[in-house]
Scaffold this motif. Structure first.
Motif, PDB file in Angstrom:
ATOM      1  N   HIS A   1       5.570 -10.828   1.005  1.00 44.50           N
ATOM      2  CA  HIS A   1       4.424 -10.431   0.190  1.00 44.50           C
ATOM      3  C   HIS A   1       3.467 -11.591  -0.089  1.00 44.50           C
ATOM      4  O   HIS A   1       2.330 -11.376  -0.503  1.00 44.50           O
ATOM      5  CB  HIS A   1       4.913  -9.756  -1.091  1.00 44.50           C
TER       6      HIS A   1
ATOM      7  N   VAL B   1       2.398  -2.556   1.113  1.00 44.08           N
ATOM      8  CA  VAL B   1       3.582  -3.241   0.588  1.00 44.08           C
ATOM      9  C   VAL B   1       4.791  -2.694   1.331  1.00 44.08           C
ATOM     10  O   VAL B   1       5.078  -1.499   1.272  1.00 44.08           O
ATOM     11  CB  VAL B   1       3.744  -2.987  -0.926  1.00 44.08           C
TER      12      VAL B   1
ATOM     13  N   LEU C   1      10.733  -0.270  -6.318  1.00 43.42           N
ATOM     14  CA  LEU C   1      10.174  -1.397  -7.073  1.00 43.42           C
ATOM     15  C   LEU C   1       9.766  -0.966  -8.485  1.00 43.42           C
ATOM     16  O   LEU C   1       9.372   0.183  -8.704  1.00 43.42           O
ATOM     17  CB  LEU C   1       8.952  -1.953  -6.337  1.00 43.42           C
TER      18      LEU C   1
ATOM     19  N   ASP D   1       7.356  -0.518 -11.343  1.00 46.22           N
ATOM     20  CA  ASP D   1       5.904  -0.364 -11.489  1.00 46.22           C
ATOM     21  C   ASP D   1       5.146  -0.775 -10.219  1.00 46.22           C
ATOM     22  O   ASP D   1       4.313  -1.686 -10.219  1.00 46.22           O
ATOM     23  CB  ASP D   1       5.394  -1.165 -12.698  1.00 46.22           C
ATOM     24  N   LEU D   2       5.499  -0.061  -9.149  1.00 48.92           N
ATOM     25  CA  LEU D   2       4.872  -0.335  -7.848  1.00 48.92           C
ATOM     26  C   LEU D   2       3.335  -0.351  -7.910  1.00 48.92           C
ATOM     27  O   LEU D   2       2.716  -1.268  -7.371  1.00 48.92           O
ATOM     28  CB  LEU D   2       5.423   0.682  -6.841  1.00 48.92           C
TER      29      LEU D   2
ATOM     30  N   TYR E   1       2.159  -3.580  -9.211  1.00 51.18           N
ATOM     31  CA  TYR E   1       2.472  -4.643  -8.250  1.00 51.18           C
ATOM     32  C   TYR E   1       1.509  -4.598  -7.060  1.00 51.18           C
ATOM     33  O   TYR E   1       0.944  -5.619  -6.653  1.00 51.18           O
ATOM     34  CB  TYR E   1       3.922  -4.495  -7.779  1.00 51.18           C
ATOM     35  N   ALA E   2       1.317  -3.395  -6.519  1.00 48.55           N
ATOM     36  CA  ALA E   2       0.414  -3.240  -5.362  1.00 48.55           C
ATOM     37  C   ALA E   2      -1.003  -3.683  -5.728  1.00 48.55           C
ATOM     38  O   ALA E   2      -1.716  -4.262  -4.900  1.00 48.55           O
ATOM     39  CB  ALA E   2       0.416  -1.782  -4.899  1.00 48.55           C
TER      40      ALA E   2
ATOM     41  N   PHE F   1       2.100   2.010   0.395  1.00 46.90           N
ATOM     42  CA  PHE F   1       3.472   1.573   0.189  1.00 46.90           C
ATOM     43  C   PHE F   1       4.262   2.056   1.401  1.00 46.90           C
ATOM     44  O   PHE F   1       4.218   3.253   1.728  1.00 46.90           O
ATOM     45  CB  PHE F   1       4.027   2.180  -1.109  1.00 46.90           C
TER      46      PHE F   1
ATOM     47  N   PRO G   1       7.901   2.182   2.282  1.00 42.42           N
ATOM     48  CA  PRO G   1       9.299   1.951   1.901  1.00 42.42           C
ATOM     49  C   PRO G   1      10.259   2.346   3.018  1.00 42.42           C
ATOM     50  O   PRO G   1       9.961   3.212   3.839  1.00 42.42           O
ATOM     51  CB  PRO G   1       9.475   2.908   0.717  1.00 42.42           C
TER      52      PRO G   1
ATOM     53  N   CYS H   1      13.107   5.862  -0.537  1.00 38.10           N
ATOM     54  CA  CYS H   1      11.916   6.667  -0.806  1.00 38.10           C
ATOM     55  C   CYS H   1      12.347   7.934  -1.551  1.00 38.10           C
ATOM     56  O   CYS H   1      13.201   8.673  -1.068  1.00 38.10           O
ATOM     57  CB  CYS H   1      11.248   7.030   0.524  1.00 38.10           C
TER      58      CYS H   1
ATOM     59  N   VAL I   1       8.930   8.335  -6.626  1.00 40.12           N
ATOM     60  CA  VAL I   1       8.218   7.141  -6.138  1.00 40.12           C
ATOM     61  C   VAL I   1       6.903   7.577  -5.475  1.00 40.12           C
ATOM     62  O   VAL I   1       5.839   7.005  -5.715  1.00 40.12           O
ATOM     63  CB  VAL I   1       9.101   6.353  -5.133  1.00 40.12           C
TER      64      VAL I   1
ATOM     65  N   CYS J   1       3.085   6.764  -6.756  1.00 45.90           N
ATOM     66  CA  CYS J   1       2.088   6.140  -5.872  1.00 45.90           C
ATOM     67  C   CYS J   1       0.834   6.996  -5.794  1.00 45.90           C
ATOM     68  O   CYS J   1      -0.290   6.495  -5.921  1.00 45.90           O
ATOM     69  CB  CYS J   1       2.669   5.933  -4.477  1.00 45.90           C
TER      70      CYS J   1
END
Ligand code: G3P
Ligand code: MG
Length: 250
Positions: free
Chosen positions: A148, A165, A171, A173-174, A177-178, A186, A188, A193, A197, A201
């Motif tokens: 990353h 990502v 993760l 709080d994706l 983070y993203a 994302f 995954p 997945c 999630v 997103c």
């Protein structure tokens, strides 16, 4: 609402079921099938060229030995990247990213996965940016990495590119983070997945393209989860499953 008509089909490494992975033969077949996207892996050889190759080591998918990072482009080009898969592909070469960009030329999405571990290619972000600068279809590129720091460096240098990502984890709080590197996707591992999630997103406007999703059961599960794209080794059967292509092979 994503359905069988709109979900994007990505050929993982060009489609590992039908041709040697990450070769022009695989990419050509993927284009012939009219996949929505191609995923490939990028590393750097000792003379600086960005080449399309998955492992850091040459031995599984070529007749060479040692690290990609340690061989020159000329040495790499002498290797056979097809025979290990089937003698029909004898003489297939390790392609450069530039060759694949020229072949794809905006005909589908190109997901460029930058490999930067376990071998670290210092400055690979700059090499990549220098190469894709001239690509006439930048909006069709998605750049991903398990490293990353690579994503962050790309975001700082060239925020115009779509980033994904890449992770093998659920993760925390994706979306937040993203957002730290403005990632739009994302990617995954399918094992991590989950519907919540995907939902999280989507609420943040992030698309979800899990990998590597093979077989009807998994494809059904992915569709039910409302993922945006499916990265598969077997794009041909996935297209048939989705009702978007007839089987080419019997
Ligand atoms: O980019 C998705 C997927 O390709 C990541 O795993 O090891 O197949 O490159 P790997
Ligand atoms: Mg990959």
């Amino acid at each position: 609402m994503v359905d069988a008509k709109t979900v994007k089909v990505f050929a993982h490494r060009g489609g590992r079921e039908w041709a040697p992975e990450n070769t022009m033969a695989a990419f050509r077949q993927a284009l012939d099938l009219r996949v929505d996207g191609i995923e490939l892996d990028v590393q750097r050889c000792s003379t600086g060229e960005l080449v399309v190759f998955h492992d850091e080591d040459l031995s599984r998918t070529t007749n060479g030995v040692g690290l990609v990072a340690d061989v020159s482009f000329d040495e790499l080009r002498r290797l056979d990247a097809g025979s290990w898969f089937d003698k029909e592909f004898k003489g297939e070469k390790v392609p450069t990213l530039e060759e694949v960009l020229n072949l794809v030329d905006g005909k589908c999405i190109l997901n460029i996965e930058v490999k930067n571990a376990p071998v670290s290619y210092e400055g690979i972000e700059d090499d990549l940016l220098a190469l894709i600068e001239a690509y006439p279809h930048p909006e069709t590129l998605i750049i991903s990495s398990f490293d990353h720091y690579v994503l962050r460096n790309l975001a700082q240098r060239a925020p115009q590119y779509q980033l994904a990502v890449l992770a093998d984890a659920v993760l925390i709080d994706l979306p937040a983070y993203a957002a730290t590197f403005g990632a739009r996707y994302f990617h995954p591992c399918f094992d991590s997945c989950r519907p919540d999630v995907v939902e999280q997103c989507h609420q943040a406007g992030i698309g979800v393209n899990p990998w590597t999703v093979n077989g009807r059961k998994s494809w059904s599960r992915a569709l039910k989860m409302q993922v945006d794209g499916i990265v598969t080794d077997d794009p041909e059967d996935l297209m048939v499953f989705l009702g978007r292509a007839v089987a080419v092979t019997v």
